[in-house]
Structures are given as structure tokens and as C-alpha cells.
Design a protein around this motif. Structure first.
Motif, short mmCIF file in Angstrom:
data_model
loop_
_atom_site.label_atom_id
_atom_site.label_comp_id
_atom_site.label_asym_id
_atom_site.label_seq_id
_atom_site.Cartn_x
_atom_site.Cartn_y
_atom_site.Cartn_z
N GLY A 1 0.79 -1.22 0.00
CA GLY A 1 0.00 0.00 0.00
C GLY A 1 0.83 1.27 0.00
N GLN A 2 2.10 1.16 0.39
CA GLN A 2 2.96 2.35 0.41
C GLN A 2 3.42 2.71 -1.00
N GLN A 3 4.15 3.82 -1.09
CA GLN A 3 4.73 4.24 -2.35
C GLN A 3 6.24 4.09 -2.29
N ALA A 4 6.83 3.74 -3.43
CA ALA A 4 8.30 3.64 -3.52
C ALA A 4 8.80 4.57 -4.61
N THR A 5 9.95 5.19 -4.34
CA THR A 5 10.59 6.06 -5.33
C THR A 5 12.01 5.56 -5.56
N ARG B 1 9.50 9.95 -14.26
CA ARG B 1 9.80 11.18 -14.98
C ARG B 1 11.30 11.27 -15.21
N GLN B 2 11.66 12.16 -16.11
CA GLN B 2 13.07 12.43 -16.38
C GLN B 2 13.30 13.91 -16.19
N PHE B 3 14.36 14.22 -15.50
CA PHE B 3 14.67 15.60 -15.15
C PHE B 3 15.55 16.25 -16.22
N PRO B 4 15.69 17.58 -16.16
CA PRO B 4 16.51 18.27 -17.18
C PRO B 4 17.94 17.77 -17.25
N ASN B 5 18.47 17.22 -16.16
CA ASN B 5 19.84 16.69 -16.20
C ASN B 5 19.85 15.22 -16.66
N TYR B 6 18.72 14.72 -17.13
CA TYR B 6 18.54 13.37 -17.68
C TYR B 6 18.46 12.27 -16.63
N SER B 7 18.61 12.62 -15.35
CA SER B 7 18.36 11.60 -14.34
C SER B 7 16.87 11.28 -14.33
N SER B 8 16.54 10.16 -13.74
CA SER B 8 15.16 9.71 -13.82
C SER B 8 14.70 9.14 -12.49
N GLU B 9 13.42 9.15 -12.30
CA GLU B 9 12.80 8.64 -11.09
C GLU B 9 11.68 7.69 -11.50
N LEU B 10 11.60 6.56 -10.82
CA LEU B 10 10.49 5.62 -11.02
C LEU B 10 9.67 5.60 -9.74
N ASN B 11 8.38 5.83 -9.86
CA ASN B 11 7.48 5.79 -8.72
C ASN B 11 6.53 4.61 -8.86
N VAL B 12 6.37 3.89 -7.78
CA VAL B 12 5.41 2.80 -7.74
C VAL B 12 4.45 3.08 -6.59
N ASN B 13 3.20 3.32 -6.93
CA ASN B 13 2.18 3.63 -5.92
C ASN B 13 1.43 2.37 -5.50
N ALA B 14 0.78 2.46 -4.36
CA ALA B 14 -0.08 1.37 -3.87
C ALA B 14 0.61 0.02 -4.04
N LEU B 15 1.78 -0.10 -3.43
CA LEU B 15 2.62 -1.28 -3.61
C LEU B 15 1.88 -2.58 -3.30
N GLU B 16 2.16 -3.57 -4.14
CA GLU B 16 1.62 -4.91 -3.94
C GLU B 16 2.79 -5.87 -3.75
N LEU B 17 2.50 -7.02 -3.13
CA LEU B 17 3.56 -7.98 -2.84
C LEU B 17 4.32 -8.38 -4.11
N GLU B 18 3.58 -8.52 -5.21
CA GLU B 18 4.22 -8.96 -6.46
C GLU B 18 5.08 -7.89 -7.13
N ASP B 19 5.11 -6.70 -6.54
CA ASP B 19 6.02 -5.66 -7.04
C ASP B 19 7.45 -5.89 -6.55
N SER B 20 7.62 -6.84 -5.64
CA SER B 20 8.96 -7.16 -5.15
C SER B 20 9.80 -7.67 -6.32
N ALA B 21 10.91 -7.01 -6.55
CA ALA B 21 11.73 -7.34 -7.73
C ALA B 21 12.99 -6.50 -7.70
N LEU B 22 13.88 -6.81 -8.63
CA LEU B 22 15.04 -5.96 -8.89
C LEU B 22 14.65 -5.00 -10.01
N TYR B 23 14.82 -3.72 -9.77
CA TYR B 23 14.48 -2.71 -10.77
C TYR B 23 15.79 -2.17 -11.34
#
Lengths: 115, 111
Positions: free
Chosen positions: B16-20, B67-89
Motif C-alpha cells: 500500500g505504500q509508495q516507492a521512489t 519522470r526524467q529531469f533536465p539533467n537526464y536523471s530519472s525517477e520511477l514511482n510505484v504507488n499502492a505497492l503490492e507484494l508482487e512488485d517485489s523485484a530488482l528494478y
């Protein structure tokens, strides 16, 4: 749907053996096929293949692509324990109208080399 | 030349939490790809960013965004986490269409 299938999924051999890993694919807009080695986390690049029948070689590793039969093989000769890893095959596809591209990965082959 | 860097290395969240998750590409690389590698499975394409825009996304629910920032770095957000989201990203960057280079990944565990 684009699909990449690797076989075998798992392989255990003795040091010194030769192994052949297989990768078949069904994709639209093929651009290239890549092989990666994944030991702990980050996959590391091995080969990029774009043309049929031209063998790429790096030390004991070699790979070849058959674009007619839609497959590639990765050969490792005189295997060493350090070759133990997951070997990933990926096909780069493109969507020309959108300028989009991506890598489609197979499930990987887990190779274990026993001393 | 520094490689692709990802942070954090490990992340533990409850359902249920969010991950960044964050990714810094190789200097000069403008494209960033995100992949999910669940246990025993191959890499599944998540998202592609180029020049600050989302160019393509895989078959994942809208809970996965980024999203991707002006310096080309990026962020991945996963909302409402579920058990099956467990993985290597894994994040990869490229310049043009050559040389996909992967980071070491973020291991996300959802409990």
C-alpha cells in the motif's frame, strides 16, 4: 506481441565443457539482438548482432545470428567457474512511426560451472 | 567515466505504500530505460524516457510512473505497492541507439 525465448532455462556443466545457449525470437521491427551476462545485479554487455551468419567472438565466447530462422546461439568453450551467471538474450525493436525503441528480454539461462 | 548509478540499493516497503527509485545515467546519455526483474523471470520493459519525455511504456498498470529531469536523471514511482512488485528494478541509459549500459539496480521488497 514481441517474444524472446531462451533455452535451456538452467544448465549445469563441469569446468572445461563447451556450452551452447539458445535464443529464439518473434518480434516486429527487429533492429538487433544482444547478449548480456548477469552475475549479481547489473547485466554486462557481451555482443550485439545485426547481420545473419557473421560470428562475433570475444575470447572463449562467440555468438551468431540467423535472421531467417529467427534465432541466435551463444557458445562458451573451455568453461570456467567464473562463467557461472545468468545469460540474457535481448532483441532491440523499433516503432518507426513513433521513434520508439526498446529491448525485449528472454527469461535468461542460468549457467552453473562446477569445478 | 562514472557508470549508471541507482539508488537506493535496497528498499523495503509495506503493502500500500509508495516507492521512489532513482537513476543517474552516464554523463551525456539522454535516454533512460527502466526494467523490472522479478525472481526467476527475465527483464520486463517498464518505461523509456528520452530528452525529458516518456517515449514508450510496457504492460504495467498506471501505478508505475516516472519522470526524467533536465539533467537526464530519472525517477520511477510505484504507488499502492503490492507484494508482487517485489523485484530488482534496473535502469539503463544509452546515447543514440548504441550501448545500453545497466546500473546495479534497486532491490525492492514489499512486505
Amino acid at each position: 506481441e514481441d517474444k524472446v525465448v531462451q533455452s535451456p532455462l538452467s544448465l549445469v556443466v563441469h569446468e572445461g565443457d563447451t556450452v551452447t545457449l539458445n535464443c529464439s525470437y518473434e518480434v516486429t521491427n527487429f533492429r538487433s539482438l544482444l547478449w548480456y551476462k548477469q552475475e549479481k545485479k547489473a547485466p554486462t554487455f557481451l555482443f550485439m548482432l545485426t547481420s545473419s551468419g557473421i560470428e562475433k567472438k570475444s575470447g572463449r565466447l562467440s555468438s551468431i545470428l540467423d535472421k531467417k530462422e529467427l534465432f541466435s546461439i551463444l557458445n562458451i568453450t573451455a568453461t570456467q567457474t567464473g562463467d557461472s551467471a545468468i545469460y540474457l538474450c535481448a532483441v532491440e525493436t523499433s516503432y518507426l512511426s513513433q521513434g520508439a525503441q526498446k529491448l525485449v528480454f528472454g527469461q535468461g539461462t542460468r549457467l552453473t560451472i562446477n569445478p | 567515466e562514472a557508470g549508471v548509478t541507482q539508488s537506493p540499493t535496497h528498499l523495503i516497503k509495506t503493502r500500500g505504500q509508495q516507492a521512489t527509485l532513482r537513476c543517474s545515467p552516464i554523463s551525456g546519455h539522454t535516454s533512460v530505460y527502466w526494467y523490472q526483474q522479478a525472481l526467476g523471470l527475465g527483464l520486463q520493459f517498464l518505461l523509456w524516457y528520452d530528452e525529458g519525455e516518456e517515449r514508450n511504456r510496457g504492460n504495467f498498470p498506471p501505478r508505475f510512473s516516472g519522470r526524467q529531469f533536465p539533467n537526464y536523471s530519472s525517477e520511477l514511482n510505484v504507488n499502492a505497492l503490492e507484494l508482487e512488485d517485489s523485484a530488482l528494478y534496473l535502469c539503463a541509459s544509452i546515447l543514440g541507439r548504441w550501448g545500453y549500459t545497466f546500473g546495479s539496480g534497486t532491490r525492492l521488497t514489499v512486505v
